[in-house]
Design a protein around this motif. Structure first.
Motif, PDB file in Angstrom:
ATOM      1  N   ASP A  39      23.182  37.376  90.952  1.00  0.00           N
ATOM      2  CA  ASP A  39      24.616  37.551  91.660  1.00  0.00           C
ATOM      3  C   ASP A  39      24.904  38.719  91.257  1.00  0.00           C
ATOM      4  O   ASP A  39      25.501  39.495  92.272  1.00  0.00           O
ATOM      5  N   ALA A  40      24.871  39.166  89.962  1.00  0.00           N
ATOM      6  CA  ALA A  40      25.594  40.486  89.621  1.00  0.00           C
ATOM      7  C   ALA A  40      24.763  41.777  90.231  1.00  0.00           C
ATOM      8  O   ALA A  40      25.482  42.692  90.642  1.00  0.00           O
ATOM      9  N   HIS A  63      25.371  45.359  97.346  1.00  0.00           N
ATOM     10  CA  HIS A  63      26.296  44.883  98.384  1.00  0.00           C
ATOM     11  C   HIS A  63      27.586  46.062  98.168  1.00  0.00           C
ATOM     12  O   HIS A  63      28.237  45.989  99.412  1.00  0.00           O
ATOM     13  N   ALA A  94      23.037  41.416  92.785  1.00  0.00           N
ATOM     14  CA  ALA A  94      23.332  41.484  94.364  1.00  0.00           C
ATOM     15  C   ALA A  94      24.787  41.918  94.651  1.00  0.00           C
ATOM     16  O   ALA A  94      24.704  42.600  95.759  1.00  0.00           O
ATOM     17  N   GLN A  95      25.596  41.888  93.897  1.00  0.00           N
ATOM     18  CA  GLN A  95      26.777  42.186  94.192  1.00  0.00           C
ATOM     19  C   GLN A  95      26.954  43.643  94.143  1.00  0.00           C
ATOM     20  O   GLN A  95      27.575  44.286  94.942  1.00  0.00           O
ATOM     21  N   SER A 149      21.606  37.541  85.714  1.00  0.00           N
ATOM     22  CA  SER A 149      22.447  37.197  86.829  1.00  0.00           C
ATOM     23  C   SER A 149      22.045  37.856  88.139  1.00  0.00           C
ATOM     24  O   SER A 149      22.243  39.087  88.288  1.00  0.00           O
ATOM     25  N   ASN A 199      31.072  46.262  88.133  1.00  0.00           N
ATOM     26  CA  ASN A 199      29.672  45.642  87.876  1.00  0.00           C
ATOM     27  C   ASN A 199      29.064  46.144  86.760  1.00  0.00           C
ATOM     28  O   ASN A 199      27.779  46.597  86.610  1.00  0.00           O
TER      29      ASN A 199
END
Length: 613
Positions: A6-7, A13, A9-10, A4, A232
């Motif tokens: 997204d994982a 961030h 990137a999260q 992922s 996370n």
């Protein structure tokens, strides 16, 4: 990519991740040189500090402080009598030599060997900054050093140096940890700051910072790390395990292993680059977040219903006190600042070097007169500990330890099961009971414990030892069946006046016990086999609670200010306890119930409550 994006990137961030990363990536020249990551470089620093002729201008300060610390560590008490430390304190050590990476007959390398010919002394240090023992390593090292020096009459002190006082597999080794090293360096800087050159000061300061990063898990950082890991977990696990591939063999990481096996080489390289850029931050978050010992302990504390102030879920050494020990704070006296939970007794769990779970019970640094009296009382009851623990100047005395095998340290439920097994051990219960007897005797200002207590047997959880004596108590005091409730380890009851006061002051604002009344009594069977009676004011509506408190104050009942706050719910007015020698003896338990209830202070409080009508 199959993982992922997204994982990842999260995580990148995350504000909390950035805060931790900033903390771990402050500029430090020693970190640039990777001194913090390699055991051999820590050994180089130690060799420099130990050599009196080096350019740190400390002379023999460091080596002498190291020797005195070896002498005073509780783990080394049984070895100290064989070494003439006083003679070393006044020696010059001008001929001291430090040898690095000493090659043994079997081509292994001893980290540090310190030789002082004038004192016929050899100190051998096996440094385990992050590493663990190799099989047969310690035995081989000491055998080799003995073969080289014993025939010439040298005294040999083998030292096992670790981050947190891990015990060696070979009992001949003295224990030392990097907290001790840190304290010695900090002491030197404090005493000689004006005389230390700027360059040496900067180097020592940078090295202190490296040690503190490893040793000091400040609460704020731990909480942030736990928060980041929870939010996370998938990203942290994947980044960490892609680097530490040996962990993928563990069953708990089967899912992550499958994920990584399905990645292309280029994808793994991307993960590796992200990890290396944030290595120390990710390592810290993973270590905190995935710590099974801490998580198991939190479940253990919840099961045992420990009050929040009675435990701390530390990552390496989760610890607790029995809440009933707080009844004896005045008897024990205040411990030194910074001692565990601020109480004179402490119990903690730890994971040992050989992958076992260990429970420890210790008497801490309370005033010496109280320490000696408590230890004498315990000794008279058959509690075993090192006799040196009673000497003036000794601060820490372990009075109970036990270990248990943990089949799988990755399984929280297995660790929790072994915690419960150690905690419910009849031998530990016996020590708890003997502590209670000793503290009661001290409270009564008696000098010696005369009663011999047999080893406590494990309580049958299906036996209610309170029921028969309490029913006798209830009958004697005309307490109707609808005004009491009896459970396995407590019996609660109401007096008629408590119900009458409901008409004037109303019921509680939240559910309280089984009755929601104004006040309540209850008898407890405590963990250390004491019977305790408690009288408590309940969670009435805030204004009504305050009215009750103010009226009682007019009659001389003292309250703390926090009891008067709007948010206050429960206020204990009376509590007293007594050790029960035989809980199967209904007569003994009943008689103690009557004594506790008939206590002069309790009866006076009841008179004050009657005046609230």
């Amino acid at each position: 990519m199959t993982f992922s994006i997204d994982a990842i990137a999260q995580l990148d961030h995350s504000k909390e991740f950035a805060i931790l990363h900033q903390k771990f990536n402050k500029f430090n020249p020693l970190k640039v040189l990777r001194v913090d990551q390699y055991e051999i470089r820590h050994s180089n620093v130690l060799a420099w500090l130990l050599d009196p002729e080096e350019n740190h201008y400390m002379g023999d300060f460091f080596v002498k402080k190291l020797l005195s610390r070896l002498l005073t560590k509780p783990e080394n008490e049984d070895k100290s009598s064989s070494i003439h430390f006083l003679s070393y304190m006044y020696a010059s050590f001008s001929d001291l030599e430090v040898f690095r990476e000493v090659n043994t007959d079997k081509n292994r390398f001893i980290d540090l060997v310190i030789k002082v010919p004038s004192e016929k002394l050899v100190i051998m240090i096996e440094n385990k900054f992050h590493a663990i023992e190799s099989e047969g390593q310690l035995e081989e090292y000491i055998t080799y050093v003995q073969s080289q020096f014993s025939q010439d009459g040298y005294t040999i002190i083998p030292v096992f140096l670790t981050l947190r006082s891990d015990l060696p597999s070979l009992d001949k080794y003295w224990v030392l940890d990097y907290n001790d090293i840190l304290e010695i360096i900090e002491t030197h800087i404090h005493l000689h700051k004006e005389a230390i050159s700027d360059r040496i000061f900067d180097f020592l300061h940078d090295y202190i910072w490296i040690l503190q990063e490893e040793l000091v898990d400040d609460n704020d950082s731990v909480e942030i790390a736990l928060e980041v890991y929870k939010a996370n977990k998938a990203a942290i696990d994947l980044l960490y395990l892609n680097h530490y591939k040996d962990l993928l063999r563990q069953p708990r990481y089967r899912h992550e292993s499958n994920q990584l096996n399905n990645l292309k080489l280029s994808e793994k390289e991307i993960l590796h680059k992200i990890y290396k850029r944030n290595q120390q931050t990710i390592d810290f978050i993973f270590k905190m977040g995935s710590n099974v010992l801490r998580e198991a302990f939190l479940s253990f504390a919840k099961m045992e219903k420990f009050p929040e102030e009675a435990y701390k879920a530390h990552v390496q050494v989760p610890n607790f006190i029995l809440s009933e020990w707080q009844d004896f704070d005045q008897v024990l006296g205040e411990p030194e600042d910074g001692y565990w939970l601020g109480h004179g007794l402490i119990t903690w769990f730890e994971r040992t070097w050989d992958e076992r779970l260990k429970i420890n019970l210790e008497v801490g640094p309370i005033p010496y007169e109280n320490r000696l009296k408590l230890l004498n009382n315990l000794e008279n009851q058959g509690v075993n500990f090192r006799t040196s623990g009673k000497m003036e100047g000794k601060k820490y005395t372990k009075i109970y330890t036990a270990t248990s095998d943990v089949g799988d340290w990755s399984d929280k439920q297995i660790v929790l099961k072994e915690m419960n097994r150690l905690y419910e051990n009849p031998n530990l219960k016996s020590v708890f009971k003997k502590i209670a007897i000793s503290l009661e005797k001290m409270g009564e200002e008696e000098e010696h414990v005369e009663e011999v207590i047999e080893t406590a047997t494990r309580q049958d959880v299906h036996t209610n030892c309170l029921q028969k004596p309490f029913l006798q108590f209830a009958e004697q005091h005309h307490i109707d069946v609808d005004r009491y409730a009896v459970q396995t380890n407590n019996a609660s009851f109401l007096l008629p006046i408590f119900r009458e006061l409901e008409e004037k002051y109303g019921p509680t604002r939240i559910k309280w016990w089984w009755h929601n009344s104004t006040f309540t009594y209850w008898f407890d069977r405590l963990k250390d086999d004491r019977l305790k009676l408690t009288l408590e004011l309940g969670p009435l509506q805030p204004q009504q609670r305050l009215t009750v408190i103010e009226k009682l104050e007019k009659h001389g009942v003292a309250f703390q200010e926090r009891s008067k706050q709007q948010s206050a719910k429960y206020t204990r007015l009376f509590s007293q306890s007594k050790v029960i020698n035989d809980w199967e003896d209904t007569s003994e338990v009943y008689q103690e119930m009557e004594r506790l209830f008939g206590d002069a202070k309790n009866q006076w409080l009841l008179e004050c409550i009657e005046l609230l009508r």
